[in-house]
Scaffold this active site. Sequence first.
Site, PDB file in Angstrom:
ATOM      1  N   CYS A   1     -32.969 -25.157  -6.955  1.00 26.06           N
ATOM      2  CA  CYS A   1     -34.074 -24.504  -7.012  1.00 26.06           C
ATOM      3  C   CYS A   1     -35.348 -25.383  -6.393  1.00 26.06           C
ATOM      4  O   CYS A   1     -35.311 -26.573  -5.929  1.00 26.06           O
ATOM      5  CB  CYS A   1     -34.873 -24.375  -8.340  1.00 26.06           C
ATOM      6  SG  CYS A   1     -33.443 -23.233  -9.543  1.00 26.06           S
TER       7      CYS A   1
ATOM      8  N   GLY B   1     -33.881 -21.427  -3.004  1.00 31.61           N
ATOM      9  CA  GLY B   1     -33.524 -20.274  -4.007  1.00 31.61           C
ATOM     10  C   GLY B   1     -34.211 -19.147  -3.681  1.00 31.61           C
ATOM     11  O   GLY B   1     -35.398 -19.110  -3.253  1.00 31.61           O
TER      12      GLY B   1
ATOM     13  N   ASN C   1     -36.313 -28.026 -11.510  1.00 32.65           N
ATOM     14  CA  ASN C   1     -34.926 -27.857 -10.605  1.00 32.65           C
ATOM     15  C   ASN C   1     -33.828 -28.909 -11.265  1.00 32.65           C
ATOM     16  O   ASN C   1     -33.740 -29.991 -11.468  1.00 32.65           O
ATOM     17  CB  ASN C   1     -35.262 -28.298  -9.109  1.00 32.65           C
ATOM     18  CG  ASN C   1     -33.947 -28.502  -8.338  1.00 32.65           C
ATOM     19  OD1 ASN C   1     -33.271 -27.837  -8.244  1.00 32.65           O
ATOM     20  ND2 ASN C   1     -34.143 -29.698  -7.332  1.00 32.65           N
ATOM     21  N   GLY C   2     -32.517 -28.104 -11.210  1.00 29.86           N
ATOM     22  CA  GLY C   2     -31.597 -29.023 -12.105  1.00 29.86           C
ATOM     23  C   GLY C   2     -30.571 -27.939 -12.973  1.00 29.86           C
ATOM     24  O   GLY C   2     -30.735 -26.906 -12.782  1.00 29.86           O
TER      25      GLY C   2
ATOM     26  N   TYR D   1     -26.983 -30.447   3.166  1.00 25.36           N
ATOM     27  CA  TYR D   1     -27.040 -29.029   3.208  1.00 25.36           C
ATOM     28  C   TYR D   1     -28.520 -28.663   2.657  1.00 25.36           C
ATOM     29  O   TYR D   1     -29.119 -27.850   3.488  1.00 25.36           O
ATOM     30  CB  TYR D   1     -26.112 -28.294   2.436  1.00 25.36           C
ATOM     31  CG  TYR D   1     -26.148 -26.825   2.504  1.00 25.36           C
ATOM     32  CD1 TYR D   1     -25.984 -26.081   3.626  1.00 25.36           C
ATOM     33  CD2 TYR D   1     -26.734 -26.253   1.232  1.00 25.36           C
ATOM     34  CE1 TYR D   1     -25.946 -24.562   3.518  1.00 25.36           C
ATOM     35  CE2 TYR D   1     -26.721 -24.924   1.171  1.00 25.36           C
ATOM     36  CZ  TYR D   1     -26.520 -24.168   2.451  1.00 25.36           C
ATOM     37  OH  TYR D   1     -26.652 -22.568   2.295  1.00 25.36           O
TER      38      TYR D   1
ATOM     39  N   ASP E   1     -19.428 -27.789  10.821  1.00 22.74           N
ATOM     40  CA  ASP E   1     -20.314 -27.060   9.937  1.00 22.74           C
ATOM     41  C   ASP E   1     -20.615 -28.223   9.164  1.00 22.74           C
ATOM     42  O   ASP E   1     -19.904 -29.310   8.917  1.00 22.74           O
ATOM     43  CB  ASP E   1     -19.546 -25.956   9.289  1.00 22.74           C
ATOM     44  CG  ASP E   1     -20.437 -25.000   8.397  1.00 22.74           C
ATOM     45  OD1 ASP E   1     -21.705 -25.294   8.251  1.00 22.74           O
ATOM     46  OD2 ASP E   1     -19.638 -23.861   8.002  1.00 22.74           O
ATOM     47  N   ASP E   2     -21.563 -28.044   8.151  1.00 20.88           N
ATOM     48  CA  ASP E   2     -22.178 -29.008   6.999  1.00 20.88           C
ATOM     49  C   ASP E   2     -20.865 -29.024   6.116  1.00 20.88           C
ATOM     50  O   ASP E   2     -20.766 -30.368   5.594  1.00 20.88           O
ATOM     51  CB  ASP E   2     -23.184 -28.690   6.381  1.00 20.88           C
ATOM     52  CG  ASP E   2     -23.385 -27.335   5.886  1.00 20.88           C
ATOM     53  OD1 ASP E   2     -22.626 -26.894   4.881  1.00 20.88           O
ATOM     54  OD2 ASP E   2     -24.022 -26.282   6.329  1.00 20.88           O
TER      55      ASP E   2
END
Length: 489
Positions: free
Chosen positions: A2, A28, A100-101, A255, A361-362
């Site tokens: 988030c 998010g 966030n978490g 990412y 790609d990542d």
Amino acid sequence: MCGVVGIIGNDDVVRELYQGLLAIQHRGQDSAGIITYDGKFHIKKGNGLVRDIFTAENIQRLKGIIGLGHTRYPTIGGGRGEDAQPFLVNSPFGIMMAHNGNVINYKALKKLIFDKYHRLVNSDNDVEIILNVFAQELAEQKTKKLHPDHIFKAVAGTYKKVKGSYSVVAYIAEQGMVAFRDPYGIKPLVFGKRHDGILPSFAIASESVCLNIMNYNHVKNIEAGQALFIDHRRKVHIRKIANCPHTPCLFEWVYFARPDSFIDNVNVYKCRINLGRFLADEIKKHNLKIDVVIPVPDSASDAAIEIARKLNLKYREALVKNRYIGRTFIMPADDKRRTSVRQKLNPIASEFKNKNVLLIDDSIVRGHTSRKIIDLARECGAKKVYFASYSPPLRFPCVYGIDMQTKTEFVARKANPDQIAKEIGADKVIYQNLDSLKKAVNLGNKKLTSFCAACFDGIYPTGDVTPEILKTIEKERKLLQESQLELNL
Ligand code: SF4
């Protein structure tokens, strides 16, 4: 994952919060919310993108020089509107909070909060758990005026009870703004200052880019296990409360974070260049005949340019992204991911035709997106399609807030690179190794020596992730996916 932002300023903060949320929209896309305070709390939350939720009318209504904003992507709980953050409790004082978490012991705490403190947690959002634990820790100190010691004692009490990862920003009515990062500092959190009045303004956010955009300076990290309290005279109090090893999430650099952000003082862009350099060394070992390097946009471009440079190969941005479609990785249901890949990426066929193509790609998570992209390359006439990931194989669920919570989802779960190549239809799959990933971050900040790499190596830094917890999370995740699948039908 988030994004949070909190501001204590000199003018109405809602427009800045809105700007800040746009800067961290990538963290998010499921829902967003803003709560401001001007003697009472003003709330606007909803499902969707920031630009769709807030109208001129509700921006006008969200008065106050203090506020919090949040962009959400669901981990625990579904994507219901009422689960959007920030959250509020009216006692003690009135507290709003966003985080966030992911709280690992969410269920046990929900029960404890009801049975012992008679507080009802009404949503499925784990910030409501942190908020109620923190509020209870403050209430038990029975004081009319909060001093920094009260705040830090409440954070210490919260640390004791709440397990998992959480970067939190909160405001306590008429007392001040609070922010803290979990004892291991798994998720990022920064704060900055701006001199724009008699008293300075302060902002706290998930990523430094959010503060840059709002013109806040002196940007600093809130450290692992550290709490910050900005009182009403705008005096900043900082205290280190827990002394666990700092283990930031490696996936932020791979990412999640924007390339123009600094996570724990490491520039994400530079880190991705380092990752490209190290992956080029791996690719070299395979002696492949490659005609062109093509990144999977957007996060892979920085690393892919470096790979092409180092291997002396052509670089072509031959997959064109429709930027108006959501990030596939953070779309909740799997079938939604699958259909959106084709809408999202369109190939420039001539860059693939009769060529040996190296796609970068990542990461490779479930493999659906990679397979779809490889199919596209072949449809365009590619002779060979090699696929390289600048992060190591993902094999273990993330319990700290990322939508990778079921082991069965990982294509690399029990497979080696050749088996993965077969599964996703590539001629060869090449991965970054974990030491190189850690080294790429460490080059930007020598002090960062330990990390959360649990999704790669299965070692959970908080140490309290039992097989039972993994099973429960996996079960909840499946139920969530099923319910979202039904909604999509
Ligand atoms: S398990 Fe992976 S994605 Fe989750 S916090 Fe750790 S490094 Fe980040």
